[in-house]
Design an enzyme around this catalytic site. Structure first.
Site, PDB file in Angstrom:
ATOM      1  CE1 TYR A 203     -10.002   3.131   6.452  1.00 14.45           C
ATOM      2  CE2 TYR A 203     -10.955   5.131   7.629  1.00 14.45           C
ATOM      3  CZ  TYR A 203      -9.302   4.222   7.065  1.00 14.45           C
ATOM      4  OH  TYR A 203      -8.705   4.996   7.069  1.00 14.45           O
TER       5      TYR A 203
ATOM      6  CD1 TRP B 234      -8.038  14.325   4.725  1.00 18.86           C
ATOM      7  CD2 TRP B 234      -7.417  16.342   3.935  1.00 18.86           C
ATOM      8  NE1 TRP B 234      -9.235  15.371   4.774  1.00 18.86           N
ATOM      9  CE2 TRP B 234      -9.253  16.511   4.311  1.00 18.86           C
ATOM     10  CE3 TRP B 234      -6.952  17.103   3.139  1.00 18.86           C
ATOM     11  CZ2 TRP B 234      -9.817  17.484   4.413  1.00 18.86           C
ATOM     12  CZ3 TRP B 234      -7.373  18.203   2.857  1.00 18.86           C
ATOM     13  CH2 TRP B 234      -8.867  18.904   3.722  1.00 18.86           C
TER      14      TRP B 234
ATOM     15  N   GLY C 118       0.712  -1.462   0.119  1.00 15.35           N
ATOM     16  CA  GLY C 118      -0.200  -0.248  -0.354  1.00 15.35           C
ATOM     17  C   GLY C 118       0.674   1.723   0.318  1.00 15.35           C
TER      18      GLY C 118
ATOM     19  CB  ALA D  10      -6.306  -0.831   7.267  1.00 12.91           C
TER      20      ALA D  10
HETATM   21  N1  LIG Z   1      -5.685   6.589   2.935  1.00 16.09           N
HETATM   22  C1  LIG Z   1      -5.562   7.622   3.638  1.00 16.09           C
HETATM   23  O1  LIG Z   1      -6.069   8.340   3.391  1.00 16.09           O
HETATM   24  C2  LIG Z   1      -5.754   6.999   5.269  1.00 16.09           C
HETATM   25  C3  LIG Z   1      -6.521   8.127   6.124  1.00 16.09           C
HETATM   26  C4  LIG Z   1      -6.312   7.330   7.436  1.00 16.09           C
HETATM   27  C5  LIG Z   1      -5.543   6.773   8.056  1.00 16.09           C
HETATM   28  N2  LIG Z   1      -5.365   6.149   7.020  1.00 16.09           N
HETATM   29  C6  LIG Z   1      -4.304   4.938   7.441  1.00 16.09           C
HETATM   30  O2  LIG Z   1      -3.252   4.627   7.018  1.00 16.09           O
HETATM   31  C7  LIG Z   1      -2.753   3.025   6.718  1.00 16.09           C
HETATM   32  C8  LIG Z   1      -2.258   2.544   5.474  1.00 16.09           C
HETATM   33  O3  LIG Z   1      -3.078   3.475   4.737  1.00 16.09           O
HETATM   34  P1  LIG Z   1      -2.670   3.363   2.941  1.00 16.09           P
HETATM   35  O4  LIG Z   1      -3.205   4.713   2.393  1.00 16.09           O
HETATM   36  O5  LIG Z   1      -1.051   2.952   2.289  1.00 16.09           O
HETATM   37  O6  LIG Z   1      -3.769   2.284   2.378  1.00 16.09           O
HETATM   38  P2  LIG Z   1      -3.687   0.885   1.204  1.00 16.09           P
HETATM   39  O7  LIG Z   1      -2.609   1.770   0.539  1.00 16.09           O
HETATM   40  O8  LIG Z   1      -5.112   0.999   0.319  1.00 16.09           O
HETATM   41  O9  LIG Z   1      -3.128   0.203   1.732  1.00 16.09           O
HETATM   42  C9  LIG Z   1      -3.571  -0.692   3.123  1.00 16.09           C
HETATM   43  C10 LIG Z   1      -3.397  -1.788   2.267  1.00 16.09           C
HETATM   44  O10 LIG Z   1      -3.615  -2.714   3.258  1.00 16.09           O
HETATM   45  C11 LIG Z   1      -3.734  -4.239   3.017  1.00 16.09           C
HETATM   46  N3  LIG Z   1      -4.299  -4.904   3.243  1.00 16.09           N
HETATM   47  C12 LIG Z   1      -5.593  -5.167   2.860  1.00 16.09           C
HETATM   48  N4  LIG Z   1      -6.469  -5.940   3.505  1.00 16.09           N
HETATM   49  C13 LIG Z   1      -5.818  -7.090   3.660  1.00 16.09           C
HETATM   50  C14 LIG Z   1      -5.533  -8.249   4.659  1.00 16.09           C
HETATM   51  N5  LIG Z   1      -6.635  -9.490   5.132  1.00 16.09           N
HETATM   52  N6  LIG Z   1      -4.864  -8.740   5.106  1.00 16.09           N
HETATM   53  C15 LIG Z   1      -3.024  -8.014   4.904  1.00 16.09           C
HETATM   54  N7  LIG Z   1      -2.901  -7.020   3.977  1.00 16.09           N
HETATM   55  C16 LIG Z   1      -4.005  -6.329   4.192  1.00 16.09           C
HETATM   56  C17 LIG Z   1      -3.554  -4.549   0.850  1.00 16.09           C
HETATM   57  O11 LIG Z   1      -2.602  -5.324   0.808  1.00 16.09           O
HETATM   58  P3  LIG Z   1      -2.392  -5.943  -0.601  1.00 16.09           P
HETATM   59  O12 LIG Z   1      -2.263  -4.202  -1.728  1.00 16.09           O
HETATM   60  O13 LIG Z   1      -1.068  -6.882  -0.473  1.00 16.09           O
HETATM   61  O14 LIG Z   1      -3.565  -6.550  -0.246  1.00 16.09           O
HETATM   62  C18 LIG Z   1      -2.888  -3.160   1.242  1.00 16.09           C
HETATM   63  O15 LIG Z   1      -1.674  -2.582   0.193  1.00 16.09           O
HETATM   64  C19 LIG Z   1      -3.895   2.438   7.080  1.00 16.09           C
HETATM   65  O16 LIG Z   1      -4.143   1.580   8.762  1.00 16.09           O
HETATM   66  C20 LIG Z   1      -5.157   3.372   7.091  1.00 16.09           C
HETATM   67  O17 LIG Z   1      -6.244   3.238   7.673  1.00 16.09           O
HETATM   68  C21 LIG Z   1      -4.888   6.298   6.028  1.00 16.09           C
END
Ligand SMILES: NC(=O)c1ccc[n+]([C@@H]2O[C@H](COP(=O)([O-])OP(=O)(O)OC[C@H]3O[C@@H](n4cnc5c(N)ncnc54)[C@H](OP(=O)(O)O)[C@@H]3O)[C@@H](O)[C@H]2O)c1
Length: 304
Positions: free
Chosen positions: A146, A171, A10, A78
């Site tokens: 979520y 964000w 991710g 996540a």
């Molecule tokens: N994006 C935002 O704006 C935002 C805002 C606030 C907080 N956050 C938090 O920040 C963190 C990182 O976010 P991000 O944007 O980097 O997320 P992301 O790009 O969507 O990456 C999330 C990763 O989680 C993995 N995942 C999902 N289900 C899974 C499972 N069952 N087992 C193992 N891996 C799993 C996926 O892996 P695979 O690709 O290998 O399937 C995916 O690559 C998360 O905790 C998110 O809740 C994000």
């Protein structure tokens, strides 16, 4: 240090693995699939070993983590599709990944007595008011599925572990995944005018800057709850879009609209995503650079 990173395919996990490796730590990247997709231009950007581990499979998580025996786990995986989580058929899976998946990792960390970092979100709050949410605020009141799942994760971390970090971010944009900046650049390349909401307020977080802070934290023993975003003014998505087109030198007119005018999205969104990051400096951590500076570096990096 040996650090196990979930969600390495991710946006955030990818940069965290690279930051760990760059600092000489032993990083173990993990994702749900068979392959490490942390590649740019067809070239692997990181030599870290990769584990395939579905965090919802309790036994699988236990086996992998007990075999690796990390000193710390940085849990970036996540379910992040906020609107998708509202679909009745997806809700159980979204809650399982963010709640039970986190609980499975917590159990293994407890057994190993290792440090754990959980990445959370302002979505654990209700998004009302105009005051920034404090790092130690526990007035939980998530407004969508979520947020509820991410709250389940925070609670299990807090209740079961002593050596934990909960880091709330907002964000997010980074090189390894789709994000608002990329969407604006894509849509802006074939539209001269766009409507963007101006009543949801927060601050962007660049995963490259955040990764540096997260590794500073995991090297420390200053456990607890933190907020972390890029610094600078709190802004609306409208302000952010305008700055993306200004820095990207794109002639796109951005029209401000309210969330109501924009139309209903499946998940309710917070109006107030302001996160107070002052605890970082209070605890001796270097805050992130200004978000405009972060955006500039991100756009430069994309165009290289
Ligand atoms: N994006 C935002 O704006 C935002 C805002 C606030 C907080 N956050 C938090 O920040 C963190 C990182 O976010 P991000 O944007 O980097 O997320 P992301 O790009 O969507 O990456 C999330 C990763 O989680 C993995 N995942 C999902 N289900 C899974 C499972 N069952 N087992 C193992 N891996 C799993 C996926 O892996 P695979 O690709 O290998 O399937 C995916 O690559 C998360 O905790 C998110 O809740 C994000």
């Amino acid at each position: 240090m040996k650090v196990f990173v979930t969600g390495a395919n991710g946006q955030l996990g990818h940069d965290v693995v690279n930051e760990l490796v760059a600092r000489g730590h032993e990083a173990i990247a993990s994702g749900s699939g068979e392959k490490y997709t942390g590649v740019q231009d067809g070239t692997a950007v990181c030599s870290a070993p990769y584990c395939s581990m579905d965090i919802c499979q309790r036994e699988n998580v236990r086996q992998v983590l007990l075999a690796v025996k990390p000193d710390a786990v940085i849990h970036c995986a996540a379910w992040t599709n906020v609107d998708g989580a509202e679909e009745p058929e997806n809700k159980p899976k979204a809650l399982a990944v963010n709640g039970e998946g986190t609980s499975n990792i917590v159990d293994a960390c407890n057994y190993l007595d290792c440090k754990m970092m959980y990445i959370s979100t302002d979505y654990v709050f209700n998004g009302q008011g105009t005051e920034p949410w404090q790092a130690d605020c526990q007035d939980y009141d998530p407004m969508n599925v979520y947020g509820f799942g991410k709250l389940m994760g925070e609670l299990v971390v807090k209740e079961c572990l002593k050596k934990f970090f909960v880091v709330r971010i907002s964000w997010v944009f980074g090189r390894n995944g789709g994000n608002f900046v990329d969407t604006m650049l894509r849509v802006g390349s074939n539209h001269s005018q766009l409507k963007v909401v101006n009543d949801q307020i927060g601050r962007p977080t660049y995963t490259l800057d955040l990764s540096r802070l997260l590794v500073d934290m995991i090297e420390s023993e200053k456990y607890g709850f933190y907020n972390a975003t890029n610094e600078g003014n709190n802004i609306s998505w409208y302000d952010f879009a305008k700055e993306i087109f200004r820095q990207g030198d794109m002639p796109v007119e951005v029209l401000p609209v309210t969330t109501e005018e924009y139309g209903i999205s499946k998940a309710q969104r917070p109006f107030n995503s302001r996160l107070d990051t002052s605890k970082l400096a209070e605890q001796g951590f270097r805050p992130l650079p200004d978000w405009q500076d972060a955006l500039k570096r991100y756009l430069l990096d994309k165009n290289r």
